[in-house]
Design a protein around this motif. Structure first.
Motif, PDB file in Angstrom:
ATOM      1  N   VAL A  80       0.825  -1.209   0.000  1.00 40.98           N
ATOM      2  CA  VAL A  80       0.000   0.000   0.000  1.00 40.98           C
ATOM      3  C   VAL A  80       0.863   1.265   0.000  1.00 40.98           C
ATOM      4  O   VAL A  80       0.507   2.270  -0.621  1.00 40.98           O
ATOM      5  CB  VAL A  80      -1.028  -0.023   1.160  1.00 40.98           C
ATOM      6  CG1 VAL A  80      -0.406   0.331   2.479  1.00 40.98           C
ATOM      7  CG2 VAL A  80      -2.201   0.901   0.874  1.00 40.98           C
ATOM      8  N   MET A  96      -1.406  -5.911  -4.126  1.00 38.36           N
ATOM      9  CA  MET A  96      -1.981  -5.384  -2.892  1.00 38.36           C
ATOM     10  C   MET A  96      -3.262  -6.142  -2.536  1.00 38.36           C
ATOM     11  O   MET A  96      -3.504  -6.447  -1.364  1.00 38.36           O
ATOM     12  CB  MET A  96      -2.272  -3.884  -3.053  1.00 38.36           C
ATOM     13  CG  MET A  96      -2.788  -3.200  -1.816  1.00 38.36           C
ATOM     14  SD  MET A  96      -3.001  -1.427  -2.053  1.00 38.36           S
ATOM     15  CE  MET A  96      -4.360  -1.380  -3.201  1.00 38.36           C
ATOM     16  N   SER A 136      -9.400  -2.891  -1.480  1.00 36.34           N
ATOM     17  CA  SER A 136      -8.349  -3.098  -2.474  1.00 36.34           C
ATOM     18  C   SER A 136      -8.922  -3.608  -3.801  1.00 36.34           C
ATOM     19  O   SER A 136      -8.421  -3.254  -4.871  1.00 36.34           O
ATOM     20  CB  SER A 136      -7.284  -4.061  -1.942  1.00 36.34           C
ATOM     21  OG  SER A 136      -7.810  -5.348  -1.777  1.00 36.34           O
TER      22      SER A 136
END
Length: 138
Positions: free
Chosen positions: A14, A56, A76
């Motif tokens: 992130v 991610m 995400s």
């Protein structure tokens, strides 16, 4: 994989995503300011951003599976879908929509990064101790 390890992996992903989006905004500003050679770099970085977003999402899935917060996985996935839409808008030269979605993505990833970075890490386990209660039962 332990919650601690998966959360560290997600934190790396992130933060990398946030840095790449910041760079992307600078490249877009340079292009809109008349430095037209930045458009090609903007496209390359955009593709890298999508790959990092996929990684991610995998890390967020592993965090959820290890018992961490499930909200980061959903967020995400939304980022991945929005980035695919962002690429379509950019390739179709829909500048106004592309810029608006880009600003929204930067804000969304900032909020996601805040959520991930403020999720507490479990203390590290001493060597030789099992990671889960189920390992103790076997």
């Amino acid at each position: 994989m332990s919650l601690r390890r998966t959360l560290v992996l997600l934190r790396v992903a992130v933060v990398l995503q946030a840095v790449l989006l910041f760079v992307q905004a600078g490249l877009a500003g340079g292009f809109l300011g008349g430095h037209f050679d930045m458009l090609q770099i903007h496209g390359i970085v955009g593709r890298v951003i999508v790959v990092v977003a996929l990684l991610m999402s995998v890390a967020a899935f592993l965090v959820r599976r290890a018992g961490g917060p499930s909200s980061v996985f959903g967020a995400s996935l939304v980022v991945v879908v929005a980035l695919i839409g962002q690429m379509v808008l950019g390739l179709n030269r829909s500048v106004a929509s592309h810029v608006l979605l880009g600003v929204t993505l930067v804000a969304a990833v900032a909020v996601l990064a805040n959520r991930v970075m403020t999720t507490p890490l479990d203390p590290p386990r001493p060597a030789g101790l099992p990671e889960r209660e189920t390992e103790m039962a076997s």
